[in-house]
Design a protein around this motif. Sequence first.
Motif, PDB file in Angstrom:
ATOM      1  N   ILE A   1       0.837  -1.210   0.000  1.00 21.20           N
ATOM      2  CA  ILE A   1       0.000   0.000   0.000  1.00 21.20           C
ATOM      3  C   ILE A   1       0.870   1.257   0.000  1.00 21.20           C
ATOM      4  O   ILE A   1       0.605   2.195  -0.757  1.00 21.20           O
ATOM      5  N   LYS A   2       1.910   1.271   0.804  1.00 25.75           N
ATOM      6  CA  LYS A   2       2.816   2.420   0.853  1.00 25.75           C
ATOM      7  C   LYS A   2       3.497   2.615  -0.502  1.00 25.75           C
ATOM      8  O   LYS A   2       3.625   3.736  -0.984  1.00 25.75           O
TER       9      LYS A   2
ATOM     10  N   PHE B   1       2.280   1.615  -3.399  1.00 23.83           N
ATOM     11  CA  PHE B   1       1.245   2.040  -4.337  1.00 23.83           C
ATOM     12  C   PHE B   1       0.985   3.538  -4.210  1.00 23.83           C
ATOM     13  O   PHE B   1       0.876   4.248  -5.219  1.00 23.83           O
ATOM     14  N   ILE B   2       0.902   4.042  -2.992  1.00 25.15           N
ATOM     15  CA  ILE B   2       0.681   5.477  -2.772  1.00 25.15           C
ATOM     16  C   ILE B   2       1.837   6.290  -3.350  1.00 25.15           C
ATOM     17  O   ILE B   2       1.632   7.338  -3.973  1.00 25.15           O
ATOM     18  N   THR B   3       3.051   5.807  -3.164  1.00 24.75           N
ATOM     19  CA  THR B   3       4.219   6.493  -3.722  1.00 24.75           C
ATOM     20  C   THR B   3       4.138   6.538  -5.242  1.00 24.75           C
ATOM     21  O   THR B   3       4.415   7.575  -5.856  1.00 24.75           O
ATOM     22  N   TYR B   4       3.749   5.424  -5.860  1.00 28.25           N
ATOM     23  CA  TYR B   4       3.605   5.393  -7.318  1.00 28.25           C
ATOM     24  C   TYR B   4       2.545   6.382  -7.791  1.00 28.25           C
ATOM     25  O   TYR B   4       2.731   7.054  -8.804  1.00 28.25           O
ATOM     26  N   ILE B   5       1.450   6.455  -7.084  1.00 26.76           N
ATOM     27  CA  ILE B   5       0.383   7.373  -7.493  1.00 26.76           C
ATOM     28  C   ILE B   5       0.846   8.825  -7.376  1.00 26.76           C
ATOM     29  O   ILE B   5       0.557   9.648  -8.259  1.00 26.76           O
ATOM     30  N   ILE B   6       1.578   9.159  -6.327  1.00 28.89           N
ATOM     31  CA  ILE B   6       2.098  10.524  -6.175  1.00 28.89           C
ATOM     32  C   ILE B   6       3.053  10.852  -7.313  1.00 28.89           C
ATOM     33  O   ILE B   6       2.978  11.936  -7.913  1.00 28.89           O
TER      34      ILE B   6
ATOM     35  N   ALA C   1       2.179   0.518 -10.826  1.00 33.02           N
ATOM     36  CA  ALA C   1       1.054   0.527  -9.883  1.00 33.02           C
ATOM     37  C   ALA C   1       0.067  -0.588 -10.211  1.00 33.02           C
ATOM     38  O   ALA C   1      -0.461  -1.241  -9.297  1.00 33.02           O
TER      39      ALA C   1
END
Length: 168
Positions: free
Chosen positions: A101-102, A104-109, A151
């Motif tokens: 999850i961490k 994935f959030i980094t990839y989205i940012i 992602a």
Amino acid sequence: MEYIMIGLFFVGVFGVLAFNSKKSKEEYDERQLAVRGRGYTYAYFTVMILSILHVFTKDTLSLPVSNDLISVIILFISGIVLNTYIIFNDACGSYKNNNYIKQFITYIIIFLLNAYYLIRPVSDHTLFKDGVLQFREGINLIAAVAIIILALNLVIKLIIDMCKKDEE
């Protein structure tokens, strides 16, 4: 525009400091290290094969992408190969902490930052010049596509893991 860049820089520094605390020291077992080594090998051979193909076909094959950008695309493909192999063989995180999850959030940012920098070339119609994707304008597009693929790898892996848990 400059204030946004300064703000994004500080957000990035804060994110690096927050995600890399000393208490979350990564520890990998032997299987994970072997998988990572094989992944590096596959990524290396991907770069070598695609680079050789590019060198031999750049004069005969006309692509709508600048030659400099093709070299960067080859590197991104290599990174995608490495990341995909590591994720699907459960060697992405340490055996104690496997937090998709961490990641994935980094990839989205990172995707959102690249998408933000795509707004101007798309609105000014400078992404392509004479039908060729330019390096300076196209690098954000290529990075955004690569990050979305990474992602999606995480999402697919999470779905596979959830299906395996349901079967047990």
